[in-house]
Motif scaffolding. Structure first.
Motif, PDB file in Angstrom:
ATOM      1  N   UNK A 179      35.203  84.622  44.171  1.00  0.00           N
ATOM      2  CA  UNK A 179      34.827  85.997  44.509  1.00  0.00           C
ATOM      3  C   UNK A 179      35.770  87.009  43.868  1.00  0.00           C
ATOM      4  N   UNK A 180      37.065  86.708  43.907  1.00  0.00           N
ATOM      5  CA  UNK A 180      38.040  87.653  43.341  1.00  0.00           C
ATOM      6  C   UNK A 180      38.128  87.554  41.814  1.00  0.00           C
ATOM      7  N   UNK A 181      37.554  86.513  41.232  1.00  0.00           N
ATOM      8  CA  UNK A 181      37.551  86.384  39.775  1.00  0.00           C
ATOM      9  C   UNK A 181      36.440  87.233  39.154  1.00  0.00           C
ATOM     10  N   UNK A 182      35.468  87.648  39.956  1.00  0.00           N
ATOM     11  CA  UNK A 182      34.322  88.376  39.417  1.00  0.00           C
ATOM     12  C   UNK A 182      34.705  89.626  38.629  1.00  0.00           C
ATOM     13  N   UNK A 183      35.540  90.528  39.137  1.00  0.00           N
ATOM     14  CA  UNK A 183      35.883  91.708  38.317  1.00  0.00           C
ATOM     15  C   UNK A 183      36.646  91.344  37.058  1.00  0.00           C
ATOM     16  N   UNK A 184      37.496  90.312  37.134  1.00  0.00           N
ATOM     17  CA  UNK A 184      38.209  89.870  35.939  1.00  0.00           C
ATOM     18  C   UNK A 184      37.241  89.334  34.894  1.00  0.00           C
ATOM     19  N   UNK A 185      36.235  88.592  35.357  1.00  0.00           N
ATOM     20  CA  UNK A 185      35.241  88.064  34.420  1.00  0.00           C
ATOM     21  C   UNK A 185      34.441  89.188  33.778  1.00  0.00           C
ATOM     22  N   UNK A 186      34.120  90.229  34.534  1.00  0.00           N
ATOM     23  CA  UNK A 186      33.393  91.366  33.978  1.00  0.00           C
ATOM     24  C   UNK A 186      34.187  92.041  32.863  1.00  0.00           C
ATOM     25  N   UNK A 187      35.448  92.345  33.146  1.00  0.00           N
ATOM     26  CA  UNK A 187      36.267  93.029  32.159  1.00  0.00           C
ATOM     27  C   UNK A 187      36.586  92.177  30.949  1.00  0.00           C
ATOM     28  N   UNK A 188      36.919  90.900  31.169  1.00  0.00           N
ATOM     29  CA  UNK A 188      37.294  90.027  30.057  1.00  0.00           C
ATOM     30  C   UNK A 188      36.086  89.736  29.178  1.00  0.00           C
ATOM     31  N   UNK A 189      34.901  89.561  29.777  1.00  0.00           N
ATOM     32  CA  UNK A 189      33.701  89.276  28.984  1.00  0.00           C
ATOM     33  C   UNK A 189      33.405  90.420  28.016  1.00  0.00           C
TER      34      UNK A 189
END
Length: 227
Positions: A150-160
Motif C-alpha cells: 500500500x505504501x509503495x503505491x506512490x513510489x511506484x507512480x513517481x518512479x514509473x
C-alpha cells in the motif's frame, strides 16, 4: 567543459534562480481559452471534446461521490500530457523527468485517496489489508505485506513516470549523437541511425501520452477502492 548525457535532466538556472517553475507553467499558457463568441473555434472545440471524452471514460467506473475528483484528474492529465510532449522539443527541459516533482504529485494525491477512504468507509479501507478467508497463521505476515504494498503505491507512480521518460530521452540523446558522429565517416550507417531516431521519436511521443494516462488511471483506481 565536459558534459554528460544526464546533464539534460538537471534543472536550468538563470541568475541563480531555477527555471523549473516557469517550465511547469508554460503548458498552461499554451492551452486555448474559450472566448466570448457563441461559436468556439476549432482548437477550443477539439480541446473540449478531448476533455469531455477523457473525463467520461475516467469517471464511468466510479460512483457518484468519486465524480468530485473529475476536475482534479482531468487537469492533472492535461498538465502531464502537455509537459511530457513539450519536453520532446529540442532545447527544452522536461520537469516530469525529476523524481522529486513526480513524487510531489503522486504522494499528496495518493494520500488524499487514502484519507477519503478512511473517512467515508474505514472498515472497508482497512479490510483491504486482510483478504477474506486468510488462514490464521498467515494473518500477521499478510497484513505486513499488504501494508508495504500500500505504501509503495506512490513510489511506484513517481518512479514509473520518471524512469520511462528518462530512458526515452537518453535513447534519443544517444542515437542522435551517434547519427551526427557517423555522418562524415559512414553516411549510410548515419542515415540508418537517423531512421531509427525518427521511429524512436514517434515511439517516445506515444510513451509520453501513455504515461500521462497511466498515472491518472492508477490514481482513479486507487480512488475507486476508497469510495
Amino acid at each position: 567543459m565536459i558534459l554528460s548525457f544526464f546533464d539534460q535532466f538537471s534543472s536550468p538556472y538563470l541568475l541563480g534562480i531555477p527555471l523549473i517553475l516557469p517550465s511547469m507553467l508554460l503548458p498552461a499558457l499554451l492551452l486555448p481559452t474559450p472566448n466570448n463568441r457563441w461559436i468556439p473555434n476549432r482548437l477550443t472545440t477539439i480541446q473540449l471534446w478531448f476533455t469531455n471524452t477523457f473525463t467520461k471514460q475516467l469517471m464511468t467506473p466510479l460512483n457518484k461521490p468519486g465524480h468530485k475528483w473529475a476536475i482534479i484528474l482531468s487537469s492533472l492529465m492535461a498538465f502531464l500530457l502537455m509537459t511530457n510532449l513539450l519536453g520532446l522539443l529540442p532545447y527544452t527541459f522536461t520537469p516530469t523527468t525529476q523524481l522529486s516533482m513526480n513524487m510531489a504529485l503522486a504522494l499528496p494525491l495518493w494520500l488524499a485517496t487514502m484519507l477519503t477512504g478512511l473517512r467515508n468507509q474505514p472498515t472497508m479501507s482497512l479490510g483491504h489489508l486482510l483478504p477474506e478467508g486468510t488462514p490464521t497463521p498467515l494473518i500477521p505476515a499478510l497484513i505486513m505485506i499488504e501494508t508495504i504494498s500500500l505504501f509503495i503505491r506512490p513510489l511506484a507512480l513517481g518512479v514509473r513516470l520518471t524512469a520511462n521518460l528518462t530512458a526515452g530521452h537518453l535513447l534519443i540523446q544517444l542515437i542522435s549523437t551517434a547519427t551526427i558522429t557517423l555522418l562524415p565517416i559512414l553516411p549510410i550507417i548515419s542515415i540508418l541511425t537517423m531512421t531509427i531516431l525518427l521511429l524512436l521519436t514517434i515511439l517516445e511521443v506515444a510513451v509520453a501520452m501513455i504515461q500521462a494516462y497511466v498515472f491518472v488511471l492508477l490514481l482513479s483506481l486507487y480512488l475507486q477502492e476508497n469510495i
